[in-house]
Motif scaffolding. Sequence first.
Motif, PDB file in Angstrom:
ATOM      1  N   TRP A   1       4.862   0.314  -4.794  1.00 23.53           N
ATOM      2  CA  TRP A   1       3.831   1.051  -4.055  1.00 23.53           C
ATOM      3  C   TRP A   1       2.555   1.137  -4.893  1.00 23.53           C
ATOM      4  N   THR A   2       1.430   0.764  -4.300  1.00 23.69           N
ATOM      5  CA  THR A   2       0.177   0.619  -5.050  1.00 23.69           C
ATOM      6  C   THR A   2      -0.956   1.291  -4.292  1.00 23.69           C
ATOM      7  N   GLY A   3      -1.871   1.923  -5.016  1.00 24.06           N
ATOM      8  CA  GLY A   3      -2.945   2.690  -4.399  1.00 24.06           C
ATOM      9  C   GLY A   3      -4.143   1.844  -4.004  1.00 24.06           C
TER      10      GLY A   3
ATOM     11  N   LEU B   1      -0.405  -7.834  -7.658  1.00 30.94           N
ATOM     12  CA  LEU B   1      -1.267  -6.779  -8.208  1.00 30.94           C
ATOM     13  C   LEU B   1      -0.575  -5.440  -7.973  1.00 30.94           C
ATOM     14  N   THR B   2       0.185  -5.018  -8.973  1.00 32.85           N
ATOM     15  CA  THR B   2       1.045  -3.844  -8.834  1.00 32.85           C
ATOM     16  C   THR B   2       0.942  -2.938 -10.055  1.00 32.85           C
ATOM     17  N   GLY B   3       1.522  -1.766  -9.920  1.00 32.15           N
ATOM     18  CA  GLY B   3       1.685  -0.876 -11.054  1.00 32.15           C
ATOM     19  C   GLY B   3       2.898  -1.282 -11.868  1.00 32.15           C
ATOM     20  N   ALA B   4       3.334  -0.359 -12.718  1.00 27.50           N
ATOM     21  CA  ALA B   4       4.405  -0.685 -13.667  1.00 27.50           C
ATOM     22  C   ALA B   4       5.788  -0.329 -13.156  1.00 27.50           C
TER      23      ALA B   4
ATOM     24  N   SER C   1       0.367   5.982 -10.697  1.00 24.70           N
ATOM     25  CA  SER C   1       1.786   5.953 -10.344  1.00 24.70           C
ATOM     26  C   SER C   1       1.984   6.514  -8.944  1.00 24.70           C
ATOM     27  N   PHE C   2       3.153   6.249  -8.378  1.00 25.58           N
ATOM     28  CA  PHE C   2       3.415   6.812  -7.051  1.00 25.58           C
ATOM     29  C   PHE C   2       3.418   8.335  -7.118  1.00 25.58           C
ATOM     30  N   ARG C   3       3.887   8.883  -8.212  1.00 27.49           N
ATOM     31  CA  ARG C   3       3.870  10.345  -8.344  1.00 27.49           C
ATOM     32  C   ARG C   3       2.431  10.873  -8.257  1.00 27.49           C
TER      33      ARG C   3
ATOM     34  N   TYR D   1       0.818  -1.210   0.000  1.00 29.40           N
ATOM     35  CA  TYR D   1       0.000   0.000   0.000  1.00 29.40           C
ATOM     36  C   TYR D   1       0.859   1.271   0.000  1.00 29.40           C
ATOM     37  N   ALA D   2       0.591   2.135  -0.959  1.00 29.97           N
ATOM     38  CA  ALA D   2       1.319   3.403  -1.048  1.00 29.97           C
ATOM     39  C   ALA D   2       1.084   4.267   0.178  1.00 29.97           C
ATOM     40  N   ALA D   3      -0.019   4.049   0.867  1.00 31.88           N
ATOM     41  CA  ALA D   3      -0.298   4.817   2.080  1.00 31.88           C
ATOM     42  C   ALA D   3       0.816   4.653   3.101  1.00 31.88           C
ATOM     43  N   SER D   4       1.486   3.501   3.112  1.00 26.50           N
ATOM     44  CA  SER D   4       2.594   3.287   4.043  1.00 26.50           C
ATOM     45  C   SER D   4       3.769   4.188   3.693  1.00 26.50           C
ATOM     46  N   ALA D   5       4.085   4.293   2.410  1.00 25.34           N
ATOM     47  CA  ALA D   5       5.173   5.180   1.996  1.00 25.34           C
ATOM     48  C   ALA D   5       4.853   6.628   2.352  1.00 25.34           C
ATOM     49  N   LEU D   6       3.608   7.029   2.140  1.00 30.10           N
ATOM     50  CA  LEU D   6       3.207   8.401   2.467  1.00 30.10           C
ATOM     51  C   LEU D   6       3.333   8.653   3.971  1.00 30.10           C
ATOM     52  N   HIS D   7       3.036   7.636   4.774  1.00 30.20           N
ATOM     53  CA  HIS D   7       3.202   7.766   6.215  1.00 30.20           C
ATOM     54  C   HIS D   7       4.672   7.981   6.569  1.00 30.20           C
TER      55      HIS D   7
END
Length: 286
Positions: free
Chosen positions: A169-171, A196-199, A275-277, A142-148
């Motif tokens: 990192w995935t939304g 199940l991921t992005g590119a 994307s993560f961006r 979860y990208a939320a972890s990176a944002l944390h």
Amino acid sequence: MIIVTGATGKLGRRTVERLLERVPAGRVGVSVRDPRTAQDLAERGVRVRRGDFDDPASLVHAFEGAEQVLLVSLDRAGEECVTGHRAAVDAAVQAGVGRILYTSQMGAAHDSLFQPCRDHARTEDLLRATGLPWTALRNGFYAASALHFLESARHTGDIALPADGPVAWTGHDDLAEAAAAILSDEGRFEGPTPPLTGAAAADFAAVGEIAAQVTGRAFTRTVVPDSTYREQSRAHGVPAPVADLMLSIFAAARNDEFGALDPTLAELIGREPASFRTLLEHAWSA
């Protein structure tokens, strides 16, 4: 009837919303600890029943008549987590559910350095042992972890974290849409899905470059020794088990447990995942 557990949480609620775009509300049910928190869903025709992972009888009632149940993994770790999942799996069997789906994680393995991935692997074993059709959604991290982890750096410009490795990192929104797509097309996957991921995958050095592009500010990447990071976390009031759990994310990333990339998520949702961006821009503009 499709039942979703944890339907007031980040992933569960999003999945229900995406599911309601695909199937009539009368075919959707939710299992929640407090039905009052899902009153708005009840008003839209969704079946709302109390379901508590610590009260197996409530789960049997919540799962009654279900063709499919999506078990959204608990926000617990270790034996407490697996015990809750076992109760839910047993309740699904007792209720006569046709298929069990479960939100697992990429990197799920008994020898993972990240405790939740070991818990996911044990839960997948429970599903396999039922003899029922089952699907484990191997969600990207979860990208939320990176944002944390970036919250402090957002203000200081210094990404001071332990050494890491690339992570896909995935939304939540994309993963919820994929879950809804699978639930509305029964039988598409047997057992674990591909990751199940992005590119793209990014370590925190790359994340710093993305943050700089988004904000126009400079970001530095400071590698903090694991022991120092643990001490700092404890000094800020983080309980020791939680500090160790956070550290294990970095250890597993260094072990390349979260870097795999796969096109399955894009195929399920019919577009490239965010994307993560994009996720960073959205979070930091909010």
